[in-house]
Design a protein around this motif. Structure first.
Motif, PDB file in Angstrom:
ATOM      1  N   GLN A 146      -4.957  13.980 -15.883  1.00 49.53           N
ATOM      2  CA  GLN A 146      -4.505  12.598 -15.759  1.00 49.53           C
ATOM      3  C   GLN A 146      -5.266  11.684 -16.720  1.00 49.53           C
ATOM      4  OE1 GLN A 146      -4.940  11.728 -11.568  1.00 49.53           O
ATOM      5  NE2 GLN A 146      -2.794  12.171 -11.196  1.00 49.53           N
ATOM      6  N   ARG A 147      -6.550  11.946 -16.902  1.00 50.73           N
ATOM      7  CA  ARG A 147      -7.326  11.116 -17.818  1.00 50.73           C
ATOM      8  C   ARG A 147      -6.921  11.364 -19.271  1.00 50.73           C
ATOM      9  NH1 ARG A 147     -13.204   9.992 -15.039  1.00 50.73           N
ATOM     10  NH2 ARG A 147     -12.390   9.777 -12.923  1.00 50.73           N
ATOM     11  N   LEU A 148      -6.521  12.587 -19.579  1.00 52.65           N
ATOM     12  CA  LEU A 148      -5.976  12.862 -20.911  1.00 52.65           C
ATOM     13  C   LEU A 148      -4.693  12.075 -21.120  1.00 52.65           C
ATOM     14  CD1 LEU A 148      -5.638  14.318 -23.602  1.00 52.65           C
ATOM     15  CD2 LEU A 148      -4.664  16.261 -22.334  1.00 52.65           C
ATOM     16  N   GLN A 149      -3.828  12.082 -20.126  1.00 53.87           N
ATOM     17  CA  GLN A 149      -2.580  11.336 -20.238  1.00 53.87           C
ATOM     18  C   GLN A 149      -2.851   9.849 -20.444  1.00 53.87           C
ATOM     19  OE1 GLN A 149       0.440  12.662 -20.462  1.00 53.87           O
ATOM     20  NE2 GLN A 149       1.295  10.626 -20.813  1.00 53.87           N
ATOM     21  N   PHE A 150      -3.841   9.317 -19.736  1.00 52.33           N
ATOM     22  CA  PHE A 150      -4.208   7.912 -19.893  1.00 52.33           C
ATOM     23  C   PHE A 150      -4.703   7.636 -21.308  1.00 52.33           C
ATOM     24  CE2 PHE A 150      -7.499   4.621 -19.878  1.00 52.33           C
ATOM     25  CZ  PHE A 150      -6.797   3.550 -19.355  1.00 52.33           C
ATOM     26  N   ALA A 151      -5.539   8.526 -21.841  1.00 54.91           N
ATOM     27  CA  ALA A 151      -6.068   8.336 -23.194  1.00 54.91           C
ATOM     28  C   ALA A 151      -4.959   8.370 -24.227  1.00 54.91           C
ATOM     29  CB  ALA A 151      -7.119   9.410 -23.498  1.00 54.91           C
ATOM     30  N   LEU A 152      -3.995   9.283 -24.049  1.00 55.64           N
ATOM     31  CA  LEU A 152      -2.880   9.373 -24.997  1.00 55.64           C
ATOM     32  C   LEU A 152      -1.995   8.135 -24.912  1.00 55.64           C
ATOM     33  CD1 LEU A 152      -1.900  13.139 -24.633  1.00 55.64           C
ATOM     34  CD2 LEU A 152      -3.354  12.073 -26.364  1.00 55.64           C
ATOM     35  N   GLU A 153      -1.765   7.647 -23.695  1.00 54.23           N
ATOM     36  CA  GLU A 153      -0.958   6.428 -23.531  1.00 54.23           C
ATOM     37  C   GLU A 153      -1.659   5.225 -24.152  1.00 54.23           C
ATOM     38  OE1 GLU A 153      -0.283   6.125 -19.371  1.00 54.23           O
ATOM     39  OE2 GLU A 153       1.200   7.739 -19.324  1.00 54.23           O
ATOM     40  N   LYS A 154      -2.992   5.163 -24.015  1.00 49.31           N
ATOM     41  CA  LYS A 154      -3.736   4.053 -24.611  1.00 49.31           C
ATOM     42  C   LYS A 154      -3.619   4.084 -26.137  1.00 49.31           C
ATOM     43  CE  LYS A 154      -6.813   0.657 -24.655  1.00 49.31           C
ATOM     44  NZ  LYS A 154      -7.125   0.542 -26.088  1.00 49.31           N
TER      45      LYS A 154
END
Length: 361
Positions: free
Chosen positions: A58-66
């Motif tokens: 989930q934190r990877l997904q957040f970083a990619l979205e950012k």
């Protein structure tokens, strides 16, 4: 690198009993019945590996979205016809770098995304193994560049201090680095000292997977975004992250939690904790006792860092004198200390950098 990792040094982070090794180089606990998966070849030795990897995903997904949002923001600003040419040059560089960085992170962390969704976020919370909220995937991202791109001076100084602390009796046997980050100090110790085995443990998969690429000599390219760029071209710098030479046999990167280290009791000759003891969300007294339990009789612990505690309770933001007293109360002999002023995060692409008065115990 995990293929040669001996199970005899590892313990279950749940029950602290010996782990067993399987034919696919993964590990399991015969007592708990839990199997620990591999992530890009690295053992994931968390107490709840599926749940922890789910949150990292989930934190990877957040970083990619950012990164996608940042690239979109740059693209929107580039639509302004009144931009000055140099401003347009800078925004164009950032727009390209943000988009390319997302692709590179997704590729490097591909093993994380491919893990089966064995536990959802609700399960993760129910198990109460949630990762610290202040530790994002990219919290220590600049350290990767310091370790493997431009930080030779800083890395050499840190190694010098640790070797000096060890004294003439250089470390041999089994060395454990808890909170190894992007792995350079653990790598340098393994390359310079006559260690049989070096275990480098960190809980951040981005740091560990980048280190895994670097130490083999394969390397990886990632963008550096300096805090205070020196010029237009320094706002985003594509860096090649690679070790000076491939690491010798006996070096192993592990994913795990230093609060529940998957290391067998009394198996380490030396434990090194670089820049970690004062950021942990627990009382230093508990951590000191835990480190003592990992060491063989006569083993040594080297604590290295700023020693600036950040706990919310004033009573646990210890002074150096209190730390030394706690160390002795935890079963250690009287410690020696040295203080050195070292450069810290002085990227050549940034105007920001500092010197730290580092305490080595």
């Amino acid at each position: 690198m995990s293929s040669g990792l001996p199970a005899a040094l590892l313990a279950c982070p749940r029950c602290e009993l010996n782990l067993q090794k399987y034919a696919d180089a993964s590990f399991g606990c015969g007592s708990c019945g839990l199997k620990f998966p591999l992530l890009g070849g690295l053992p994931c030795l968390f107490a709840e590996p599926a749940a922890t990897l789910a949150e990292w995903r989930q934190r990877l997904q957040f970083a990619l979205e950012k990164l996608a949002q940042d690239a979109a923001g740059m693209q929107l600003e580039l639509q302004n016809p009144r931009l000055r040419p140099l401003t347009r040059e800078r925004l164009t560089l950032l727009c390209r770098a943000f988009g390319d960085q997302a692709r590179r992170l997704a590729e490097l962390l591909g093993p994380l995304a491919l893990q089966g969704a064995q536990a959802g976020y609700a399960t993760h919370l129910a198990l109460q193994t949630r990762l610290p909220t202040d530790q994002g995937l990219t919290t220590y991202y600049p350290n990767i560049h310091r370790d493997w791109a431009w930080g030779e001076t800083e890395n050499a100084e840190s190694l010098r201090v640790i070797v000096s602390a060890l004294g003439s009796d250089s470390a041999t046997g089994n060395v454990v680095v808890l909170g190894s980050g992007a792995g350079r100090l653990a790598y340098d110790l393994h390359q310079q000292l006559a260690t049989d085995t070096t275990l480098a443990l960190d809980f951040n998969p981005l740091l560990a997977l980048a280190a895994a690429r670097a130490v083999t000599g394969a390397g990886v390219e990632l963008w550096e975004f300096p805090l205070a760029p020196r010029s237009i071209g320094d706002h985003a710098v594509l860096q090649t992250l690679v070790a000076p030479e491939p690491v010798r046999d006996g070096f192993h990167l592990l994913l795990g939690d230093v609060l529940r280290p998957p290391i067998l009791a009394e198996s380490a000759d030396v434990v090194v904790t670089p820049w970690v003891v004062d950021i942990l969300p627990e009382d230093f007294r508990s951590f000191a006792a835990r480190v003592n339990g990992l060491l063989k009789p006569g083993g040594r612990w080297i604590s290295f860092g700023s020693l600036a505690f950040s706990q919310p309770e004033a009573a646990t933001r210890y002074s150096l004198e209190e730390v030394l007293a706690i160390v002795m109360d935890s079963g250690f002999a009287e410690p020696t200390i040295q203080e050195d002023e070292l450069p810290y995060m002085c990227s050549p692409a940034s105007r920001h950098g500092r010197r730290e008065l580092v305490v080595t115990i």
